[in-house]
Design a protein around this motif. Sequence first.
Motif, short mmCIF file in Angstrom:
data_model
loop_
_atom_site.label_atom_id
_atom_site.label_comp_id
_atom_site.label_asym_id
_atom_site.label_seq_id
_atom_site.Cartn_x
_atom_site.Cartn_y
_atom_site.Cartn_z
N GLY A 1 0.82 -1.21 0.00
CA GLY A 1 0.00 0.00 0.00
C GLY A 1 0.84 1.25 0.00
O GLY A 1 2.08 1.20 0.07
N PRO A 2 0.20 2.41 -0.09
CA PRO A 2 0.93 3.68 -0.18
C PRO A 2 1.32 4.23 1.18
O PRO A 2 0.61 4.06 2.17
N LEU A 3 2.48 4.88 1.22
CA LEU A 3 2.85 5.71 2.36
C LEU A 3 2.53 7.17 2.08
O LEU A 3 2.10 7.91 2.96
N THR A 4 2.76 7.59 0.83
CA THR A 4 2.39 8.91 0.36
C THR A 4 1.90 8.76 -1.07
O THR A 4 1.82 7.64 -1.60
N ASP A 5 1.61 9.88 -1.72
CA ASP A 5 1.20 9.82 -3.12
C ASP A 5 2.32 9.34 -4.02
O ASP A 5 2.07 8.90 -5.15
N GLN A 6 3.56 9.38 -3.54
CA GLN A 6 4.71 9.03 -4.37
C GLN A 6 5.50 7.84 -3.86
O GLN A 6 6.45 7.41 -4.50
N VAL A 7 5.12 7.28 -2.73
CA VAL A 7 5.86 6.18 -2.11
C VAL A 7 4.91 5.06 -1.73
O VAL A 7 3.89 5.30 -1.07
N THR B 1 7.86 11.12 -10.41
CA THR B 1 7.18 11.62 -11.60
C THR B 1 6.60 10.43 -12.35
O THR B 1 6.92 9.27 -12.07
N ASP B 2 5.79 10.75 -13.35
CA ASP B 2 5.18 9.66 -14.13
C ASP B 2 6.20 8.88 -14.94
O ASP B 2 5.96 7.72 -15.28
N ILE C 1 20.77 -16.71 2.76
CA ILE C 1 20.98 -15.99 1.50
C ILE C 1 20.12 -14.73 1.53
O ILE C 1 19.04 -14.72 2.12
N GLY C 2 20.62 -13.69 0.93
CA GLY C 2 19.85 -12.45 0.92
C GLY C 2 20.61 -11.37 0.18
O GLY C 2 21.64 -11.60 -0.45
N GLY C 3 20.09 -10.15 0.29
CA GLY C 3 20.74 -9.04 -0.38
C GLY C 3 19.86 -7.83 -0.48
O GLY C 3 18.76 -7.76 0.10
N ALA C 4 20.34 -6.86 -1.24
CA ALA C 4 19.62 -5.62 -1.43
C ALA C 4 19.86 -5.14 -2.86
O ALA C 4 20.90 -5.44 -3.46
N SER C 5 18.89 -4.42 -3.40
CA SER C 5 19.02 -3.93 -4.76
C SER C 5 18.28 -2.62 -4.91
O SER C 5 17.36 -2.29 -4.14
N ALA C 6 18.67 -1.87 -5.93
CA ALA C 6 17.98 -0.64 -6.32
C ALA C 6 17.76 -0.69 -7.82
O ALA C 6 18.73 -0.84 -8.58
N ARG C 7 16.51 -0.58 -8.23
CA ARG C 7 16.17 -0.62 -9.65
C ARG C 7 15.54 0.72 -10.03
O ARG C 7 14.52 1.13 -9.45
N ILE C 8 16.15 1.36 -11.01
CA ILE C 8 15.67 2.67 -11.46
C ILE C 8 15.20 2.54 -12.89
O ILE C 8 15.93 2.03 -13.75
N LYS C 9 13.99 3.01 -13.15
CA LYS C 9 13.44 3.03 -14.51
C LYS C 9 13.07 4.47 -14.85
O LYS C 9 12.30 5.10 -14.13
N TRP C 10 13.63 4.94 -15.97
CA TRP C 10 13.44 6.33 -16.36
C TRP C 10 13.09 6.37 -17.84
O TRP C 10 13.88 5.95 -18.69
N ASP C 11 11.90 6.83 -18.15
CA ASP C 11 11.47 7.00 -19.53
C ASP C 11 12.12 8.26 -20.08
O ASP C 11 11.80 9.38 -19.65
N VAL C 12 13.03 8.09 -21.01
CA VAL C 12 13.79 9.22 -21.52
C VAL C 12 14.17 8.96 -22.97
O VAL C 12 14.44 7.83 -23.37
N GLY C 13 14.16 10.02 -23.77
CA GLY C 13 14.62 9.92 -25.16
C GLY C 13 13.84 8.95 -26.00
O GLY C 13 14.40 8.30 -26.87
N GLY C 14 12.55 8.81 -25.75
CA GLY C 14 11.74 7.89 -26.53
C GLY C 14 11.87 6.44 -26.12
O GLY C 14 11.27 5.56 -26.74
#
Length: 838
Positions: free
Chosen positions: A208-214, A255-256, A335-348
Amino acid sequence: MNAFVRISLIASTALVAPTYAVAAEAPAAAAAAAEQPAAGVENSSPRTTSGDVIIVTARRRQETAQAVPLAISVIRGDSIEATGNFNVVKLQQLAPTLQVYTSNPRNTSVNIRGLGVPFGLTSDGFEQGVGIYVDDVYNSRVAAATFDFLDVAQVEVLRGPQGTLYGKNTTAGAINITTNQPTFDFEGRAEVSLGNLQYRQAKAAVSGPLTDQVAVRLAVASTSRRGIYFNTATDRYINEQDNLGLRGQVLVKPTDNLSITFSGDYSRQNPECCGTVFVRVGRTQRALNRQYDALVASINTARRAQGLPDYAVPSRNPYDRLTDLDSSLNAGNKIGGASARIKWDVGGGTLTSVTAWRFWDWKPENDRDFTGLSIVSKSQNPSQQDQYSQEFRYNYSSDRFDVVLGLFGFKQRIDTQGTEQQGTDAARWSLAPSANPLAPVNNPSSLAGLTATNTQFLKSTSAALFGQVAWKATDALTIQPGLRLNYDKKSGFYQRVVTDAQGRSLSCTPVPTAGTIAGTTTQCGVYQPQQTSPSDSAWNLTYDLNINYKLARDVLAYATYAKSFKTLGINQNGLPLNADNTVNLDASTVKPESVNHFEVGLKTQFWNRRATFNVTAFRTEIKNFQATVNGGQFGTVRGYLANAEKVRSQGIEADFKVRTSERFTAYTNAAYTDAKYKKFTNAPCPPELSGGTFVAANGSQQPGPAGVPGSLSPRACDISGQGLPGVSKWAFSYGAEANAPVELLGKDGQLYFGVDGNYRSKWNSNASPSIYTQVKGYALTNFRAGFRGDNFDVFGWVRNAFDVNYMDLLQVAPGNVGLIAGQPGDPRTWGGTIKYNF
């Protein structure tokens, strides 16, 4: 080749996931694309699609499974849960060309079409041929496959080389696991299962949401079950399940066109595992008085002299599931770990960055002699792994082009500390009998307490630039080339220190080294000090070409050629001994594999897309195939790697799925796989051709017949033309579910009944196929029945309903004594499950 074509035409059905619910909501663009006809194909009137729209990310973009021109199985989360396939090991019951065999989490082989990793004891010094990805993060060790699926949305099994689309080069395929992601609508689920064998499983997830963006998502799963083997030595059941998994994800969407997902997970297993049971004794070429039954008799003579009872295994029927292992057992696994995945719509297009760190902590204890005798009294090989990976990927789509460009970096370190110790029965077990009461064989202290302590590490670095372009030459024709440039570097260190019962370091050289004493011939024949520091690096360029053509609105034909490569390997587990008991340093490294892969396929839907039929034919040829071998010596401590000159796997897979209405769905899957060593002239010999005196090195002597005690043994065997281990030529799976709308206790819902099953033909469980390690074919059948509504599901299940006796794995005991141990599969299990969604 004509015979292959004839056999291929026999098969009628194969890999597809059982489906009775949509895995994910289809994006509008993908669903709309699925409805478009091919060029020149009429679409005179609109029609309703009755079949499921399955969305996959196999090509690193969202698209319908039927639009992907490669062999792929999609298994959704609800199907996994309903059929009880809670990890990759069990997943092979739904995917016939997937082979997963495990004697413990570290020694797990995950293969597709018989290819991927060497079958047998695992070495850290080679690469996985089947990549395992969880939310775009590569898991370098197959131990991850033994953990319970945690909040999984779907699993995609891709067959064939995938190096031009995925971060790590994979020569046999990839398993792409997608978990449920955080949502901005509050939702949750809870599930509890109870069954026989004290089975308990609980799962929960909330999002669920924590804020409108998180938004956040948390998931937990816990599984426990009593072991299926009873150990008479410890008076308790072993090979239990004791699993816990946790996962947390935070989605930030400022952002969207930008989203960032932070993930962390932790899983642990802590069972008393992994033991074996007595299966059979097979005659080797060792002297008869040094084979299993005679050795037990000799030890019993000594035991009677000490006033001890005779030794005998608790049962010679493996399906009594009784064992008497006397060494400590443990399969502690984190076993375990951490990751950061960034998706950015850019340049078409979309730019994706995946940064990940993962760890694995393995604390095993084993009974390596597979008996209740004190032969190998201690066998431990704990290790710790850290891996770091970074992937950048850019996806671009237009009317005529779909482009994927990627950059991948990977760094790994594995540290291992091993201990193996000889017990009080080792001398009589390993040494030739003698009438001399002073001979080492009659003196338990000659080997008792002899200890090999191993320290080793592996450093592995990999970097790659890869890409694939799909050019839509016409509305029906697409030409799709791919390219990968790869660099790998491996460096390792292995040191074995041998000490006697008094803790004194031994030397096996003519002049003892400083700080050591001279080991006896007897001691050095079992363990020898070793130290190696192999290191090597390699560049390689691989490529593939796929051409696909849309013959009609729902008919897609494709052909693929791939030139692939598995990088070099180094031996990390101790090297084999030469005939004179010196260390064979030539075995320190193994050559890279060179892969040529050919595949053609047809994907079709008909009956208003209620029915799906797909068929694939393939042929893969590998030069310098990396194989795991074990010559039966205690001194090697574990298996080691070697190259087979040439391996070939070919076959056909087809699938059929039908959904006649909302009330009935069915599937059937089948695969024919012909995987064999085309040329392996210097292979280790199977047990029936081992244990005797080696023939003269100058070729003046001929080996004796197989399984005849006292015969001369070949120094190596030519197993060209024999099948690869672990591969069934025929594999099938099927399933069906019917439901009827009813009202129960004031709740509207469906009363349903389901059945699923699978069959595998015989296969061999030894690196060099043996008459003693052939596993018989078997068929398993599962049933389930229950009632489900909009937000709940209550059902009962029976797995292996007919209580079929079958073997998961057979193993050859070291020492060439003829003992074969094994791990029988689960007996009939039953229970019930309650699910609730909100």
